[in-house]
Motif scaffolding. Structure first.
Motif, short mmCIF file in Angstrom:
data_model
loop_
_atom_site.label_atom_id
_atom_site.label_comp_id
_atom_site.label_asym_id
_atom_site.label_seq_id
_atom_site.Cartn_x
_atom_site.Cartn_y
_atom_site.Cartn_z
N UNK A 1 0.84 -1.21 0.00
CA UNK A 1 0.00 0.00 0.00
C UNK A 1 0.87 1.25 0.00
N UNK A 2 1.91 1.26 0.86
CA UNK A 2 2.78 2.43 0.96
C UNK A 2 3.52 2.69 -0.35
N UNK A 3 4.13 1.65 -0.91
CA UNK A 3 4.89 1.80 -2.16
C UNK A 3 3.97 2.25 -3.28
N UNK A 4 2.78 1.66 -3.36
CA UNK A 4 1.85 2.04 -4.42
C UNK A 4 1.43 3.50 -4.29
N UNK A 5 1.09 3.90 -3.07
CA UNK A 5 0.65 5.28 -2.86
C UNK A 5 1.76 6.29 -3.18
N UNK A 6 2.99 6.00 -2.73
CA UNK A 6 4.10 6.90 -3.03
C UNK A 6 4.32 6.98 -4.54
N UNK A 7 4.27 5.81 -5.21
CA UNK A 7 4.45 5.80 -6.66
C UNK A 7 3.36 6.56 -7.39
N UNK A 8 2.12 6.33 -6.98
CA UNK A 8 1.00 7.01 -7.64
C UNK A 8 0.99 8.50 -7.32
N UNK A 9 1.40 8.85 -6.08
CA UNK A 9 1.49 10.26 -5.74
C UNK A 9 2.59 10.95 -6.52
N UNK A 10 3.73 10.30 -6.64
CA UNK A 10 4.87 10.85 -7.37
C UNK A 10 4.53 11.05 -8.85
N UNK A 11 3.73 10.14 -9.40
CA UNK A 11 3.31 10.24 -10.80
C UNK A 11 2.06 11.10 -10.97
N UNK A 12 1.56 11.66 -9.85
CA UNK A 12 0.38 12.52 -9.85
C UNK A 12 -0.88 11.82 -10.32
N UNK A 13 -0.94 10.50 -10.06
CA UNK A 13 -2.15 9.74 -10.36
C UNK A 13 -3.16 9.92 -9.23
N UNK A 14 -2.67 10.02 -7.98
CA UNK A 14 -3.53 10.29 -6.84
C UNK A 14 -2.99 11.53 -6.11
#
Length: 201
Positions: free
Chosen positions: A89-102
């Motif tokens: 969950x943490x890795x996904x959120x950081x990745x999606x946040x960094x890519x501005x998906x979330x």
């Protein structure tokens, strides 16, 4: 006396101290896939990242079934399983946040919940308890979040696929956040009850 009853039930139903079990091996493999998943999601290899995420979700279900079916529940497994879930969950959120998906507020709301739970551990330790068993609401929240991430990755696709993935993905993510925090409040209620019972004793 009311304080002793829960402790007796905890000892009776206590998981084993075994380390080398099939569920623990599955959880270990799932943990080893976390850095692979991180590389995939940060480099934009979404299809491969989704495959790893699906495999991780399926293995999470499988190790739980095996642990219950063949009586292989262990203390190590009780630590590895939620640790793997939180890492994904943490890795996904950081990745999606960094890519501005979330948006980053979603990352902070979910991270704050885990910080909130971590703050209860010293209190539990002082009263002779380890980590509390994972609540059904917490498991459901984790499942909803894990289910939403592949859809959010697909949300950027053009056309109907992207629209449907965005709608269902966000609905699942928000539902997961709600369950995640609801479970946290249930854990808090358990900790408060433990402290009150021990003080009354």
């Amino acid at each position: 006396m009311s304080s002793q009853a829960p402790r007796e039930r905890t000892r009776t139903a206590a998981p084993s101290e075994r380390v080398w079990t099939v569920p623990n091996a599955i959880s270990g493999v799932r943990l080893l896939l976390v850095p692979v998943f991180a590389v995939l999601i940060f480099t934009g290899r979404d299809v491969a990242a989704i495959v790893v995420l699906v495999v991780a979700g399926a293995s999470d279900w499988l190790d739980g079934v095996i642990a219950r079916r063949f009586d292989q529940t262990s203390r190590v497994g009780q630590l590895l399983d939620p640790a793997a879930d939180r890492l994904y969950i943490f890795v996904t959120l950081i990745g999606l946040g960094w890519r501005e998906v979330v948006p980053w507020w979603l990352v902070l709301v979910i991270a704050a919940r885990d910080v909130f739970l971590a703050g209860m551990i010293p209190t539990l330790s002082r009263h002779g308890y380890g980590p509390l068993p994972v609540h059904l609401a917490g498991k459901a929240g984790t499942f909803a979040l894990m289910y939403s991430f592949p859809l959010l990755l697909l949300a950027g696709r053009p056309g109907t696929l992207g629209d449907v993935a965005s709608t269902v993905g966000w609905a699942s993510a928000l539902w997961g956040v709600g369950l995640y925090w609801f479970a946290a409040l249930l854990y808090l209620e358990q900790v408060v009850r433990i402290v009150r019972e021990d003080r009354a004793a």
